[in-house]
Write a protein that holds these residues in place. Structure first.
Motif, mmCIF file in Angstrom:
data_model
loop_
_atom_site.group_PDB
_atom_site.id
_atom_site.type_symbol
_atom_site.label_atom_id
_atom_site.label_comp_id
_atom_site.label_asym_id
_atom_site.label_seq_id
_atom_site.Cartn_x
_atom_site.Cartn_y
_atom_site.Cartn_z
ATOM 1 N N UNK A 44 0.858 -1.192 0.000
ATOM 2 C CA UNK A 44 0.000 0.000 0.000
ATOM 3 C C UNK A 44 0.889 1.235 0.000
ATOM 4 N N UNK A 45 0.281 2.375 -0.253
ATOM 5 C CA UNK A 45 1.050 3.621 -0.200
ATOM 6 C C UNK A 45 1.069 4.143 1.227
ATOM 7 N N UNK A 46 2.240 4.629 1.640
ATOM 8 C CA UNK A 46 2.417 5.226 2.956
ATOM 9 C C UNK A 46 3.112 6.577 2.795
ATOM 10 N N UNK A 47 2.955 7.416 3.794
ATOM 11 C CA UNK A 47 3.620 8.718 3.829
ATOM 12 C C UNK A 47 4.817 8.590 4.763
ATOM 13 N N UNK A 48 5.990 9.009 4.292
ATOM 14 C CA UNK A 48 7.218 8.861 5.053
ATOM 15 C C UNK A 48 7.875 10.227 5.195
ATOM 16 N N UNK A 49 8.133 10.628 6.444
ATOM 17 C CA UNK A 49 8.813 11.899 6.682
ATOM 18 C C UNK A 49 8.169 12.672 7.815
ATOM 19 N N UNK A 50 8.729 13.836 8.068
ATOM 20 C CA UNK A 50 8.243 14.680 9.162
ATOM 21 C C UNK A 50 7.189 15.661 8.636
ATOM 22 N N UNK A 51 6.014 15.604 9.258
ATOM 23 C CA UNK A 51 4.892 16.430 8.834
ATOM 24 C C UNK A 51 5.106 17.890 9.220
ATOM 25 N N UNK A 52 4.625 18.774 8.390
ATOM 26 C CA UNK A 52 4.690 20.206 8.685
ATOM 27 C C UNK A 52 3.323 20.737 9.119
#
Length: 173
Positions: A44-52
């Motif tokens: 599946x698609x995931x979001x990777x990183x630090x959110x702003x």
């Protein structure tokens, strides 16, 4: 025996199969009359990183909360990008895409540098390639893809490819 690995977008891999430049391909399942696909796994698609800006709920984020986030999305023509475009259209949002790398390691390097959050397939975590970054499941819609081993229907596999294929597809090729 020479084994070459080509890192290319899914559409390009299908074209390479049709041109008989490669014997086998691993990519998002392509249904066609000339390419035989054996499903191997789903991700599946995931979001990777630090959110702003977005605020996750139980480590998941609805697509419609991504409108103000700087997004790192794979380049056009990749299967990942086609899923990203379909999901954002389904959610009725326009993503703020700030970078469009061709390779996943480049997308991860951009995310690690704080240039945005990358939208990537969850299968990348199998190698722990982004274990050091926050990861969020993308929901509403949940975008899944099927990864398959593909070969051209109209030609026999070369002996080396015929020997390798069963190890990749549990003998189903």
């Amino acid at each position: 025996i020479l084994v070459s690995i080509i890192d290319a977008p899914g559409e390009e891999l299908a074209d390479l199969l049709r041109a008989r430049r490669i014997d086998l391909a691993l990519s998002r399942t392509t249904s066609s009359k000339d390419i035989h696909s054996i499903p191997l796994f789903h991700d599946r698609l995931v979001l990777v990183g630090r959110l702003k800006h977005a605020k996750p709920i139980d480590l998941s984020i609805p697509w419609d909360q991504l409108a103000d986030e700087p997004i790192i999305a794979m380049t056009s023509g990749t299967t990942i990008r086609s899923l990203i475009d379909a999901a954002s259209a389904q959610a009725g949002i326009h993503l703020n895409i700030v970078l469009t790398p061709r390779l996943i390691p480049t997308a991860l390097a951009f995310a690690r540098s704080g240039l945005g959050c990358a939208i990537l397939p969850s299968s990348e975590q199998f190698g722990s390639s982004f274990a050091d970054l926050p990861q969020y499941e993308l929901v509403n819609p949940n975008m899944r893809r099927e990864i398959s081993l593909m070969r051209l229907r109209s030609s026999e596999l070369a002996p080396a490819a015929r020997a390798l294929a069963p190890h990749m597809a549990d003998g189903h090729i």
